[in-house]
Write a protein that holds these residues in place. Sequence first.
Motif, PDB file in Angstrom:
ATOM      1  N   HIS A  90       0.808  -1.218   0.000  1.00  0.00           N
ATOM      2  CA  HIS A  90       0.000   0.000   0.000  1.00  0.00           C
ATOM      3  C   HIS A  90       0.844   1.272   0.000  1.00  0.00           C
ATOM      4  O   HIS A  90       0.318   2.365   0.131  1.00  0.00           O
TER       5      HIS A  90
ATOM      6  N   ASP B  99      -3.266   2.006  -3.678  1.00  0.00           N
ATOM      7  CA  ASP B  99      -4.238   1.402  -2.785  1.00  0.00           C
ATOM      8  C   ASP B  99      -4.594   0.050  -3.396  1.00  0.00           C
ATOM      9  O   ASP B  99      -5.647  -0.118  -3.986  1.00  0.00           O
TER      10      ASP B  99
ATOM     11  N   ARG C 295      -5.936  -2.915  -4.775  1.00  0.00           N
ATOM     12  CA  ARG C 295      -7.311  -3.369  -4.599  1.00  0.00           C
ATOM     13  C   ARG C 295      -7.378  -4.877  -4.319  1.00  0.00           C
ATOM     14  O   ARG C 295      -6.584  -5.639  -4.871  1.00  0.00           O
TER      15      ARG C 295
END
Length: 314
Positions: free
Chosen positions: A104, A108, A110
Amino acid sequence: MSYLLKLLGLFVLMRLSSSQACPSDSDLNADVIIIGAGMAGISAAERLQEGGINNILILEGSEKIGGRVCSVEMGGVTISKGCAWIQGVDKTQPDLNPLWKIAHRYSDLRGLYLDYDSLTNYDSLGNQPDEAQFRNQEFYAALNVTDIIAKQLSESGGCANVNFRSGLSQGGWTPESDIDDWIEWFNSDYYAGEEPENLSLCLHENNPTYTAFVSGADRTGSDYFVTDPNGYESIIEGMANDAKLMSNQTRVVFNAEVTAVDTSRGDCVCVTANLNGVTNYCAKYAISTVSVGVLQQESIQFIPELLTPKKEVI
Ligand SMILES: Cc1cc2nc3c(=O)[nH]c(=O)nc-3n(C[C@H](O)[C@H](O)[C@H](O)COP(=O)(O)OP(=O)(O)OC[C@H]3O[C@@H](n4cnc5c(N)ncnc54)[C@H](O)[C@@H]3O)c2cc1C
């Protein structure tokens, strides 16, 4: 007699010429050569750069960064061919897992937590078996017993040669049906890639991947399944860009399959790679990050040979 002396002289000369000297420092190709541009190779480059060592040459046998972390596009969806999960994540404090932080740091990433309770089971004909046939609870009870036995064995130093099957049997679990086989496969073989007969009871029970980065009483981490359209490898690409791998001092040479590592010359390591023909690269140090599988194939020749303890481990 003079013929024998000449022969001896020739032999000494051959010995001298076969052991080449190291290039001078200014002629070295880098301070450090890293073999492989997977997670380990790129992490090594990052750590070296943090320590002020920037003159790094990474030799990668394929044409891309990432190694076993790679994905393909299928029907407009990104599908992982290798690494797919971040394992052992504490849902309430995911940052405890260092891989989570790496994942991260650049994006971000997923994904979703797998919910094993929402599984639907089908038999080979596509029918849903009666849930009453599933002896999951009996398997989990046996697992608890294996946990206790493993702890006792660890404390007494008697772990060697006790396999996971033995622990399950002592816990009262013996598979008797196809569904039992499936429960056992899903809870063990699937993760470990081996049957219980070939797994160490102690190591199986103390798998730090799932317990090391988790708080709370039961210390069982969750699995985070990466679904990011940029693929899991976007982590490594992020690291590579951050480490300024493509800068003048640090660079990656792709399609450079290393075939030999020579440490016999003295204060340098010379690495031979197939790259449009044979090319030699010399540095002060070299780090190999190729997999154990590659080493088992003996596709890289070490000069001199690796020491016996290393060969035994491989
Ligand atoms: C199918 C599969 C599923 C997986 N699932 C997960 C998962 O869900 N979660 C998880 O955490 N881990 C998973 N893993 C394990 C994870 O992918 C690896 O532990 C990790 O990627 C290893 O990184 P590495 O840098 O050590 O090795 P590698 O990724 O193997 O990197 C080594 C690099 O060296 C290069 N190389 C090899 N030989 C040479 C040579 N002779 N010369 C030059 N270069 C060479 C290779 O091309 C490669 O790029 C999975 C692995 C596989 C195969």
